[in-house]
Each structure stands twice: as structure tokens, then as C-alpha cells.
Design a protein around this motif. Structure first.
Motif, PDB file in Angstrom:
ATOM      1  N   THR A 158       0.834  -1.196   0.000  1.00  0.00           N
ATOM      2  CA  THR A 158       0.000   0.000   0.000  1.00  0.00           C
ATOM      3  C   THR A 158       0.870   1.248   0.000  1.00  0.00           C
ATOM      4  O   THR A 158       1.839   1.323   0.761  1.00  0.00           O
ATOM      5  CB  THR A 158      -0.913   0.025   1.243  1.00  0.00           C
ATOM      6  OG1 THR A 158      -1.666  -1.185   1.307  1.00  0.00           O
ATOM      7  CG2 THR A 158      -1.867   1.208   1.180  1.00  0.00           C
ATOM      8  N   ARG A 205       0.968   5.014   1.110  1.00  0.00           N
ATOM      9  CA  ARG A 205       0.226   5.816   2.088  1.00  0.00           C
ATOM     10  C   ARG A 205       0.699   7.275   2.074  1.00  0.00           C
ATOM     11  O   ARG A 205       1.873   7.553   1.810  1.00  0.00           O
ATOM     12  CB  ARG A 205       0.403   5.236   3.493  1.00  0.00           C
ATOM     13  CG  ARG A 205       0.041   3.758   3.606  1.00  0.00           C
ATOM     14  CD  ARG A 205      -0.011   3.303   5.056  1.00  0.00           C
ATOM     15  NE  ARG A 205       1.218   3.599   5.790  1.00  0.00           N
ATOM     16  CZ  ARG A 205       1.403   3.302   7.090  1.00  0.00           C
ATOM     17  NH1 ARG A 205       0.427   2.697   7.766  1.00  0.00           N
ATOM     18  NH2 ARG A 205       2.545   3.596   7.692  1.00  0.00           N
ATOM     19  N   LYS A 206      -0.217   8.160   2.352  1.00  0.00           N
ATOM     20  CA  LYS A 206       0.083   9.579   2.507  1.00  0.00           C
ATOM     21  C   LYS A 206      -0.348   9.980   3.912  1.00  0.00           C
ATOM     22  O   LYS A 206      -1.519   9.830   4.272  1.00  0.00           O
ATOM     23  CB  LYS A 206      -0.669  10.405   1.465  1.00  0.00           C
ATOM     24  CG  LYS A 206      -0.382  11.902   1.527  1.00  0.00           C
ATOM     25  CD  LYS A 206      -1.140  12.629   0.412  1.00  0.00           C
ATOM     26  CE  LYS A 206      -0.849  14.124   0.442  1.00  0.00           C
ATOM     27  NZ  LYS A 206      -1.589  14.855  -0.630  1.00  0.00           N
ATOM     28  N   TYR A 207       0.614  10.451   4.682  1.00  0.00           N
ATOM     29  CA  TYR A 207       0.371  10.740   6.093  1.00  0.00           C
ATOM     30  C   TYR A 207      -0.282   9.534   6.781  1.00  0.00           C
ATOM     31  O   TYR A 207      -1.247   9.648   7.518  1.00  0.00           O
ATOM     32  CB  TYR A 207      -0.493  11.998   6.259  1.00  0.00           C
ATOM     33  CG  TYR A 207       0.168  13.247   5.703  1.00  0.00           C
ATOM     34  CD1 TYR A 207       1.360  13.740   6.255  1.00  0.00           C
ATOM     35  CD2 TYR A 207      -0.392  13.921   4.627  1.00  0.00           C
ATOM     36  CE1 TYR A 207       1.966  14.882   5.742  1.00  0.00           C
ATOM     37  CE2 TYR A 207       0.201  15.059   4.097  1.00  0.00           C
ATOM     38  CZ  TYR A 207       1.391  15.529   4.654  1.00  0.00           C
ATOM     39  OH  TYR A 207       2.005  16.656   4.128  1.00  0.00           O
ATOM     40  N   ARG A 208       0.247   8.339   6.471  1.00  0.00           N
ATOM     41  CA  ARG A 208      -0.158   7.065   7.059  1.00  0.00           C
ATOM     42  C   ARG A 208      -1.589   6.664   6.720  1.00  0.00           C
ATOM     43  O   ARG A 208      -2.167   5.800   7.371  1.00  0.00           O
ATOM     44  CB  ARG A 208       0.039   7.085   8.578  1.00  0.00           C
ATOM     45  CG  ARG A 208       1.492   7.255   8.996  1.00  0.00           C
ATOM     46  CD  ARG A 208       1.679   7.044  10.474  1.00  0.00           C
ATOM     47  NE  ARG A 208       3.079   7.170  10.846  1.00  0.00           N
ATOM     48  CZ  ARG A 208       3.550   6.964  12.075  1.00  0.00           C
ATOM     49  NH1 ARG A 208       2.708   6.621  13.046  1.00  0.00           N
ATOM     50  NH2 ARG A 208       4.845   7.107  12.334  1.00  0.00           N
ATOM     51  N   THR A 209      -2.143   7.267   5.691  1.00  0.00           N
ATOM     52  CA  THR A 209      -3.476   6.895   5.216  1.00  0.00           C
ATOM     53  C   THR A 209      -3.346   6.296   3.821  1.00  0.00           C
ATOM     54  O   THR A 209      -2.746   6.906   2.927  1.00  0.00           O
ATOM     55  CB  THR A 209      -4.411   8.116   5.166  1.00  0.00           C
ATOM     56  OG1 THR A 209      -4.540   8.655   6.495  1.00  0.00           O
ATOM     57  CG2 THR A 209      -5.793   7.717   4.640  1.00  0.00           C
ATOM     58  N   ALA A 210      -3.869   5.108   3.629  1.00  0.00           N
ATOM     59  CA  ALA A 210      -3.745   4.419   2.341  1.00  0.00           C
ATOM     60  C   ALA A 210      -4.444   5.192   1.238  1.00  0.00           C
ATOM     61  O   ALA A 210      -5.582   5.658   1.411  1.00  0.00           O
ATOM     62  CB  ALA A 210      -4.324   3.017   2.443  1.00  0.00           C
TER      63      ALA A 210
END
Length: 348
Positions: free
Chosen positions: A244, A246-251
Motif C-alpha cells: 500500500t 500511504r500519505k500521512y499514514r493513510t492508504a
């Protein structure tokens, strides 16, 4: 109420948590061309065995020998296994040569063109702890990339998705011993071989290979996007993996991400690459989970475009199986399967 709470806690304490269910497979894939192709590594006829997507044996029309592709197959299987296997592959090669021509005539194909006939058969099982159970069997044929004929294991009959396959379906369904053997092989004999091979290669297969993960960016012009950010996981086995971006720990959502799909490397391991177009620098990372890992691998992008002219090599892609993934149709008269290592040739 306190007594019930204690009893409930005791039950939960000693409750058995189900073991993780694993899926395993054994397939054989045969590919025949209607005429030779002057390309390296491409033969008129090839056959290979795949255990959990890893090649365990191989045969081609030039060498005409069934050979092991894993060291434990060479060590564990006796010499007569390879001798009988070679004779079986030679017999199948002759059968395919006859029937690819019959099929071209039936389809009224131009014989100056190249046509491809394939067959895939095998089984899948599910294992949980020390228990294994049959999941499904596959016996299917394809011609020039289109499904041609498949065995319905539940109904013990052949299914013809195209009119050209109907004569073969009728002929094979009228040979009870063929359908009985096919069902028995898929549900029992194939499973026995699968378990035997897994036992022989137990340590290597169970240990697996952990992914090597890299994150890199390439300068690109694509509308508002300035960079193409790529996560690459390679060298892993088995092939099931979660990767995955992720951007700022968001997928990131799937519709924003390009995926290569899982692809084979030359050494029996696999690779997967995912990319996303970005217009600004932010906190991106690559999250990878795999059976061989105690904890997921998380690699952060350093914000740099280290090599904007090219991407790093990702390893050689394994050899070519012409055009289609599976199986093209063998048409021709009834085929009598007497045992796992013999297929008699016949014509319409």
C-alpha cells in the motif's frame, strides 16, 4: 451474575483460536504452437509443473527431457520418475501436435498464422494446522487465448463455452472412464502429489522469502503531476502480499494507484510495483505485509528524486508463456487417461 462472568471469562480464556488457513496449489501447464517461432526461449511445445506458483519441473520440444527445477525435487524424486515423466511429456507433445492441426481445421484458421493450444490441470487445497481439505480442481483448455473447454468437477461433465467445442464435449462425455478418472485425479491423486511435493520441499516452501522494499520517484510531466512515486516489493515468496502507498499514514485509494500486478522473477520469487502521480512533496511511505514478516515493512520516501532518467532495475521477469494465461483446447477424439503419467493420442 458474578458467577456467570467468571464462567464466561474462563470459557474465553480456554477458547481455541482457529489456525490461519493456508491455500496451496499444484498445476501443470502445457503449451503448443502450430508452427516453430524463431525466438530465443520459445519452443513448439513446453510443459511445466507449478507448486504454489513455483516451477518444479520443465520440458520443451528441443531438449525433450523432463527436468527438475528445484533442488529438492532432484534429490527426492527417483530416476525412474524423471524417465517416466519424459515419456509422458513426449506422448503429450505428439497429442498436441496432432490436435492443434485438427483444431485449426475445425476453426478454419489460416495455417500461415501461429495458433496456440494450451491445457492447464491441477488442484487447490486449504490447510489449517495439520488438516488439509480439497478446495477445487481445474482441468481446462483454451485456444488462441479464448476459453474452449473445461471440466465441471461437481457435475462430472465437460462444459463447452463455444460451439466449436461441442463435438469434443459430446465425445468426451460419452467416455465414462475419462470423466471418472478426471474427477478422481483432481480430487485425490493431484492432492496426494501436492502434499507429497510440499513435504519434500517443506523447509524451503514454509520458510519462504521476505520482500525487499524500495521507494523512489521519477520526474514526469503528466498534467499537474510533477513526479511519479513508486513502491517496489521484490524477491518475496509465496506470492500473496499486501502493498500500500500511504500519505500521512493513510492508504491511497485504489483508483489513484497504478499496479503492475504480482509478477514472477527469474529465481522463483515474485515482485509487485505500485505507483502514484504526485504534484507536491508530502509524507509518503510504502507499507508491505507478507507471511514471512513478523511486522509490516514501512519505508518512508525521502522526498528526493535520486535518478530522474531511469528507474532502478526490478529483476528479470520470468519466461514467456505465449499470449494467454491458461489453456487452449485440445480437441480431437476421446483421450484415455490411464494414470498420471500417460495420455494416449487420438484424433477426431
Amino acid at each position: 451474575m458474578a458467577v456467570y462472568a467468571v464462567l464466561f471469562s474462563a470459557v474465553m480464556l480456554f477458547a481455541v483460536v482457529p489456525a490461519w488457513t493456508e491455500k496451496h496449489s499444484l498445476f501443470y501447464i502445457y503449451t503448443a504452437l502450430s508452427k516453430p517461432v524463431d525466438l530465443p526461449g520459445i519452443y513448439e511445445f513446453t510443459a511445466m509443473g507449478l507448486l504454489d506458483d513455483r516451477q518444479i519441473d520443465y520440458y520443451n520440444s528441443q531438449q525433450q527431457m523432463k527436468i527438475p527445477k528445484q533442488h529438492w525435487m532432484k534429490e527426492k524424486m527417483q530416476e525412474d520418475y524423471w524417465e517416466k515423466g519424459t515419456q509422458s511429456r513426449k506422448s503429450k507433445e505428439q497429442w498436441f501436435n496432432v490436435n492443434v492441426n485438427i483444431l485449426m481445421n475445425r476453426m478454419r484458421n489460416n495455417k500461415s498464422d501461429i495458433h496456440v493450444l494450451q491445457w492447464r490441470h491441477g488442484c487447490e487445497i486449504e490447510s489449517q494446522g495439520n488438516e488439509t481439505r480439497f478446495s477445487k480442481g481445474i482441468d481446462e483448455y483454451s485456444y488462441d487465448g479464448e476459453n474452449f473447454l473445461a471440466f465441471d468437477d461437481a457435475e462430472s461433465q465437460w462444459v463447452a463455452p463455444v460451439d466449436a467445442a461441442l463435438p469434443t464435449k459430446r465425445k468426451w462425455d460419452n467416455v465414462p472412464i475419462l470423466n471418472q478418472y478426471t474427477k478422481g485425479y483432481l480430487e485425490k491423486e493431484c492432492v496426494d502429489w501436492l502434499n507429497k511435493f510440499r513435504e519434500y520441499g517443506d523447509q524451503e516452501l514454509r520458510q519462504g522469502s521476505a520482500p525487499d522494499v524500495r521507494v523512489f520517484a521519477k520526474k514526469i510531466i503528466n498534467g499537474k503531476a510533477k513526479l511519479k512515486l513508486t513502491c517496489l516489493a521484490t524477491g518475496f515468496y509465496p506470492k500473496d502480499v499486501i502493498l500500500t502507498i500511504r500519505k500521512y499514514r493513510t492508504a491511497l485509494p485504489d483508483n489513484k494507484v497504478e499496479s503492475s500486478g504480482v509478477r514472477p522473477n527469474h529465481d522463483g520469487t515474485f515482485q509487485l510495483r505500485k505507483s502514484v502521480y504526485i504534484s507536491e512533496k508530502a509524507e509518503y511511505d510504502c507499507y508491505v505485509s507478507h507471511r514471512t514478516l513478523d511486522n509490516a515493512i514501512i519505508i518512508k520516501w525521502d522526498g528526493e528524486c535520486q535518478d530522474c532518467s531511469s528507474e532502478p532495475p526490478i529483476g528479470m521477469i520470468a519466461g514467456v508463456i505465449i499470449g494467454v494465461l491458461f489453456v487452449l483446447a485440445a480437441i480431437g477424439g476421446a483421450v484415455y487417461f490411464l494414470d498420471q503419467t500417460k495420455m494416449e493420442t487420438s484424433t477426431l
